[in-house]
Design a protein around this motif. Structure first.
Motif, mmCIF file in Angstrom:
data_model
loop_
_atom_site.group_PDB
_atom_site.id
_atom_site.type_symbol
_atom_site.label_atom_id
_atom_site.label_comp_id
_atom_site.label_asym_id
_atom_site.label_seq_id
_atom_site.Cartn_x
_atom_site.Cartn_y
_atom_site.Cartn_z
ATOM 1 N N GLU A 109 37.214 -0.071 7.161
ATOM 2 C CA GLU A 109 35.913 0.503 6.833
ATOM 3 C C GLU A 109 35.784 2.099 6.732
ATOM 4 O O GLU A 109 35.639 2.656 5.713
ATOM 5 C CB GLU A 109 34.943 0.021 7.754
ATOM 6 C CG GLU A 109 33.477 0.541 7.361
ATOM 7 C CD GLU A 109 32.499 0.104 8.001
ATOM 8 O OE1 GLU A 109 31.318 0.372 7.824
ATOM 9 O OE2 GLU A 109 32.554 -0.586 9.009
ATOM 10 N N SER A 110 36.753 2.564 7.854
ATOM 11 C CA SER A 110 36.683 4.043 7.815
ATOM 12 C C SER A 110 37.359 4.613 6.529
ATOM 13 O O SER A 110 36.972 5.736 5.925
ATOM 14 C CB SER A 110 37.287 4.681 9.069
ATOM 15 O OG SER A 110 38.771 4.015 9.271
ATOM 16 N N GLU A 111 38.542 3.952 6.236
ATOM 17 C CA GLU A 111 39.286 4.373 4.895
ATOM 18 C C GLU A 111 38.480 4.329 3.572
ATOM 19 O O GLU A 111 38.436 5.095 2.551
ATOM 20 C CB GLU A 111 40.607 3.638 4.892
ATOM 21 C CG GLU A 111 41.527 4.089 3.812
ATOM 22 C CD GLU A 111 42.805 3.709 3.968
ATOM 23 O OE1 GLU A 111 43.351 3.335 2.586
ATOM 24 O OE2 GLU A 111 43.202 3.315 4.694
ATOM 25 N N LEU A 112 37.543 3.221 3.674
ATOM 26 C CA LEU A 112 36.989 2.818 2.455
ATOM 27 C C LEU A 112 35.912 3.840 2.152
ATOM 28 O O LEU A 112 35.629 4.600 1.144
ATOM 29 C CB LEU A 112 36.243 1.480 2.490
ATOM 30 C CG LEU A 112 37.003 0.300 2.218
ATOM 31 C CD1 LEU A 112 36.272 -0.784 2.640
ATOM 32 C CD2 LEU A 112 37.520 0.167 1.160
ATOM 33 N N LEU A 113 35.143 4.116 3.357
ATOM 34 C CA LEU A 113 33.936 5.452 3.363
ATOM 35 C C LEU A 113 34.696 6.406 2.984
ATOM 36 O O LEU A 113 33.945 7.450 2.282
ATOM 37 C CB LEU A 113 33.637 5.286 4.822
ATOM 38 C CG LEU A 113 32.491 4.163 5.022
ATOM 39 C CD1 LEU A 113 32.062 4.420 6.442
ATOM 40 C CD2 LEU A 113 31.369 3.872 4.036
#
Length: 124
Positions: free
Chosen positions: A108-112
């Motif tokens: 999720e952190s990479e997506l954001l």
């Protein structure tokens, strides 16, 4: 304006045209009221069939990205508000993209981070 078409791509050529014009609008490379080449001119410039360009222009017109006037040709439409229809389409598309990212275990952190970086390209 010269678009780059990849004839080896799995993405249909009409969709490549749509995608590149939408990206050009978002990045302010193409301005509202800027006149686009005619269907025939665009087809000749990028070396594709006129019907392919016509299909792309029709889709862009239906989605409100361009306007066509017989006297003044095809122009980039003014930027528009997000309609309920657009919001639903966006939500559906985003859900599919996020499902694919989830299946491929993208954190999720990479997506954001990717979302922020990509959105910033359009704010310049």
């Amino acid at each position: 304006m010269l678009l780059e078409i990849d004839s080896q791509s799995d993405i249909p050529i009409y969709q490549q045209i749509c995608n590149q014009l939408i990206l050009g609008i978002a990045k302010n490379e193409i301005q509202p009221n800027e006149v686009l080449p005619s269907v025939r001119q665009m087809a000749d410039e990028i070396g594709v069939n006129m019907m392919t360009v016509s299909k792309a222009y029709t889709l862009l017109k239906n989605d409100g990205y361009i306007v066509t006037d017989r006297r003044n040709g095809t122009k980039i439409a003014p930027k528009q508000e997000a309609t309920l229809s657009f919001q639903q389409h966006f939500s559906d598309s985003l859900e599919l993209l996020l499902a694919e990212a989830y299946i491929h275990q993208v954190p999720e952190s990479e997506l954001l981070q990717q979302i922020k970086q990509t959105y910033q390209k359009f704010e310049q």
